[in-house]
Design an enzyme around this catalytic site. Structure first.
Site, short mmCIF file in Angstrom:
data_model
loop_
_atom_site.label_atom_id
_atom_site.label_comp_id
_atom_site.label_asym_id
_atom_site.label_seq_id
_atom_site.Cartn_x
_atom_site.Cartn_y
_atom_site.Cartn_z
N ASP A 233 18.88 -32.78 7.95
CA ASP A 233 17.68 -32.53 7.00
C ASP A 233 18.50 -31.78 6.00
O ASP A 233 19.34 -30.97 6.05
CB ASP A 233 16.55 -31.48 7.74
CG ASP A 233 15.16 -31.66 6.76
OD1 ASP A 233 15.42 -32.00 5.65
OD2 ASP A 233 14.15 -31.17 7.34
C1 BGC Z 1 12.19 -31.98 4.51
C2 BGC Z 1 12.34 -33.58 4.81
C3 BGC Z 1 12.81 -34.45 3.69
C4 BGC Z 1 13.92 -33.64 2.88
C5 BGC Z 1 14.31 -34.46 1.48
C6 BGC Z 1 13.29 -31.59 3.69
O1 BGC Z 1 13.13 -30.34 3.01
O2 BGC Z 1 12.03 -31.31 5.52
O3 BGC Z 1 11.34 -33.80 5.48
O4 BGC Z 1 13.07 -35.49 3.78
O5 BGC Z 1 13.60 -32.46 2.52
O6 BGC Z 1 13.33 -34.58 0.57
#
Ligand code: BGC
Length: 766
Positions: A233
């Site tokens: 993530d």
């Molecule tokens: C979120 C993810 C997301 C990623 C890219 C993160 O903060 O938890 O779900 O895909 O950012 O935007």
């Protein structure tokens, strides 16, 4: 595409620095390229219910405006459709959009379990039940990937709150981990093979998910056979070398070279085996070339926003859950005099905040749809502000006056954006007070009141008893108003069912005492008893149970059949049931199959959903729905054997309208080998010894040396000791108590002899 040999060949030409550099992103959304070595870059984008492709500039938080796209209903609503085909169709549409926009991987689906109604991202997540989350997300992934676009199932794993999401440790038992939290991922990973898995920010029992060997290697790869790539993530990586060794392939987004240098240093210092790095780069190149195949042929795909808008409307209608409908208040007649009240009728709340936020190409609210359809007999009053909890006397007065003059007041209420979002959790389950006040005042004067709700997770509903009808619309996507028009006026029957329980109040929720935990620790004390597993076991009243939802039609269930009355653990069981639409309008019903567990000394939920199918039926039409149950339908995760286990006994196969309304059931007897101890000692309990057929006779022989108490019992003794106590007194005693029961005849040497004999038999039995 490149063959493994070609990829290996490319890797052999890369310098250590180049290899390390490929292990993290180039920017917020791109992987790194090395043009000189023929390595292209690919783009990934959020997801999961629309394409959130940022223009190429991006920004450090990834929050800059993204391209105009189509926002489909949020995950919470998609789960409520219980329609696997429809979710697949949505996936296909998104896959096409990605192809048209040169996006190689869309970041979703988000399948974390709704442990608490307070989690800020519940609107994105699917269900409190792992089977529902698993089945639905499998369809979505298959849909997207059928267009040769990758998915990234997220957030792996046990990421069930936003509070301190980078550091909090979700502390839980192995059983809850497997049965509830991992099970939502296991099905789609095994059956739909997502190209990537996104590891979560949090720790699990102390270890960061991004560095968690047990999670990313032992379970994901070795047990489940995952062959794709694990992506972090955004910003989840702490120790890059440890993460890489333990199973994390790609760090996202860019680390501005910092962690690449760390990797180089780790190899140079002998802390990271270069072979691990090579294997990782090979795996990443497979993903990159696979994704790159799509690039440059986007003209074959048209991102037809209007067509997908129509699809979004069709899907949204199936996400709505009719929670109450006294005297068939809904559907409304198109010529009735309607007072439409509430800001969300005009500016609907149709999506959640954070990384899932879509820049919609158009938004249709309920009033827009009424206008488009030439409905003129309606008045509108805003009633309350859309974005804050700010009571406004004159707005309320206007709403009350309109309601007085109308046949029905249709109040569009719910939660403002700031009440629920990625990044933080809710503190309570209440709606804004200003909205509740308007509802209360309107109810005093209106003939009939219908509440139409826009929210991403359960809310308390102090108005539930008094409202004539309640339609839960969740966050219905950009075409929500069109879908509301169709359902409210009866062009379509509502067919959503709750994929989560609505408790009466927050305090009823099983995680209440342990959410969001203390500082960096949250203990999952409710264990496997999440959602209905808890409420049903405790026979608690709930506002609306899991699986609940009404229809404008009625259905009759009959002819439940099971293929066998008795099976061996591990055998499949076929189930069929007939369903008939006995109402007057065409409608869809969700046929739900629950397995009621047999009684065992191991604590288990009363029942668990193990099958569901949505069927469309014309009035009078009957269809037969079939299910195939397998070992997992009956099993629990037994920590003693580190495996799934089906205890022997009588299980009920139940067909229900929801977890509290079972309409048909049949029982099946399952034969299974017991799990027996592999060693006994002084503290082993008599009941266990005597229940073990391998050694029972020998233990009986040993017991015969105990002095039988043949005395006539005195009245006092009879009064103070009943049969159950007598049984317990003996059977729950440890083997060493033989000393007392035999009044000193069974001394320790006898116990040693017995133990030697029975442990030898057990050892030979293995
Ligand atoms: C979120 C993810 C997301 C990623 C890219 C993160 O903060 O938890 O779900 O895909 O950012 O935007």
């Amino acid at each position: 595409m490149k063959s493994s040999e070609e990829i290996k060949q490319i890797v052999s030409t890369l310098t250590l620095e180049e290899k390390a550099s490929l292990c993290s992103g180039l920017t917020f959304w791109f992987t790194k390229d090395i043009p000189g070595k023929g390595i292209p870059k690919i783009m990934v984008s959020d997801g999961p219910v629309g394409l959130r492709k940022q223009d190429l500039k991006g920004d450090h938080l990834g929050m800059n405006d993204s391209i105009k796209a189509v926002c489909f209903p949020a995950g919470v609503g998609m789960a409520a459709t219980f329609n696997k085909e429809l979710y697949k169709e949505m996936g296909e549409a998104l896959g096409e959009e990605c192809r048209a926009e040169d996006v190689a991987v869309i970041l979703g689906p988000a399948v974390n379990i709704k442990r608490s109604p307070l989690c800020g991202r519940n609107f994105e997540y699917l269900s409190e039940d792992p089977f529902v989350a698993s089945e639905m997300s499998t369809s979505y992934i298959k849909g997207v990937q059928s267009k040769h676009v990758g998915t990234s199932i997220k957030h792996f794993a046990v990421n069930n709150m936003e509070t301190r999401r980078f550091s909090a440790s979700s502390n839980l038992s192995e059983r809850a981990f497997r049965e509830i939290y991992l099970a939502a991922f296991e099905g789609p990973i095994r059956n739909a093979k997502p190209w990537t898995v996104m590891c979560s920010y949090n720790r699990i029992n102390g270890e960061l998910a991004s560095e968690n060997k047990y999670l990313l290697t032992d379970i994901l790869r070795h047990e489940w056979g995952f062959e794709g790539n694990v992506v972090s993530d955004w910003g989840a990586v702490s120790n890059r070398a440890k993460a890489l060794t333990n199973g994390l392939n790609l760090e996202m987004p860019t680390s501005y070279g910092e962690n690449d240098r760390e990797l180089v240093k780790a190899v140079e210092e002998g802390k990271l085996d270069e072979k691990i790095l090579d294997a990782n780069v090979e795996s990443l190149l497979k993903l990159i070339f696979e994704g790159y195949d799509n690039i440059g042929n986007s003209s074959e795909f048209i991102f037809d926003r209007d067509k997908h808008h129509d699809l979004a409307a069709e899907i949204a209608a199936e996400t709505f859950v009719l929670l109450k409908n006294e005297d068939n208040t809904l559907p409304l007649k198109k010529d009735s005099k309607i007072a439409v009240i509430g800001a969300y009728a005009k500016t609907p709340r149709y999506q959640g905040g954070g990384s899932a936020h879509i820049n919609c190409h158009k938004i249709v609210g309920f009033l827009d749809a009424c206008k488009e359809n030439g409905l003129s007999n309606i008045s509108y009053a805003q009633g309350f502000p859309a974005t804050a909890d700010d009571f406004n006397e004159s707005l309320c007065e206007e709403a009350v006056n309109n309601a007085k003059d109308a046949d029905v007041a249709l109040i569009f209420a719910g939660l403002p954006d700031i009440f629920e979002s990625e990044g933080y959790d809710r503190k309570h389950m209440q709606m804004p007070k200003c909205q509740l006040k308007v509802i209360e005042e309107v109810m005093k004067v209106a003939g009939k009141v219908v509440i139409v709700l826009h929210n991403g997770s359960p809310i308390e509903m102090p108005f539930a008893d008094k409202a004539d009808a309640i339609l839960e619309c969740y966050l219905g996507g950009q075409a929500v108003g069109k879908a509301q028009y169709d359902v409210i006026f009866g062009d379509k029957s509502p067919s959503g069912r709750l994929a989560e329980t609505f408790p009466i109040k927050l305090e009823d929720n099983p995680s209440y005492l342990n959410f969001p935990g203390t500082l960096n620790n949250v203990n999952y004390c409710e264990d496997i008893f999440v959602g209905y597993r808890y409420y049903d076991k405790k026979k608690m009243n709930v506002l609306f149970p899991f699986g609940f939802g009404l229809s404008y039609s009625e259905f009759k269930y009959d002819n439940l059949k099971i293929s066998e009355d008795e099976i061996n653990a591990g055998d499949e069981l076929n189930v069929s049931v007939n369903i008939t639409n006995i109402g007057n309008i065409e409608a869809k019903e969700v046929v739900q199959l629950y397995v009621k567990n047999c009684s065992t000394p191991v604590l288990r939920p009363i029942r668990e959903i193990k099958g569901f199918e949505k069927v469309n039926l014309k009035p009078g039409e009957t269809k037969t729905v079939t299910f195939t149950l397998n070992k997992r339908s009956f099993a629990y995760y037994e920590e003693k054997i580190s495996d799934w286990y089906v205890p022997a006994g009588e299980y009920e196969i139940e067909i229900g309208k929801n977890s509290r309304d079972i309409v048909l059931s049949k029982s099946v007897n399952i034969k299974s080998e017991p799990i027996l101890p592999d060693h006994y000692d002084y503290n082993s309990i008599m009941e266990d010894l005597l229940n073990d057929n391998r050694i029972k006779d020998i233990v009986m022989r040993y017991c015969s040396a105990m002095a039988p108490d043949s005395r006539e019992k005195s009245e006092v003794e009879k009064e103070s000791m009943n049969e159950e106590m007598e049984y317990a007194g003996f059977m729950y005693s440890p083997l060493r108590s033989g000393l007392y029961f035999s009044e000193g005849k069974i001394l320790y040497d006898k116990i040693d002899e017995l133990l030697e004999e029975i442990n030898k038999i057990i050892a030979n039995d293995k």
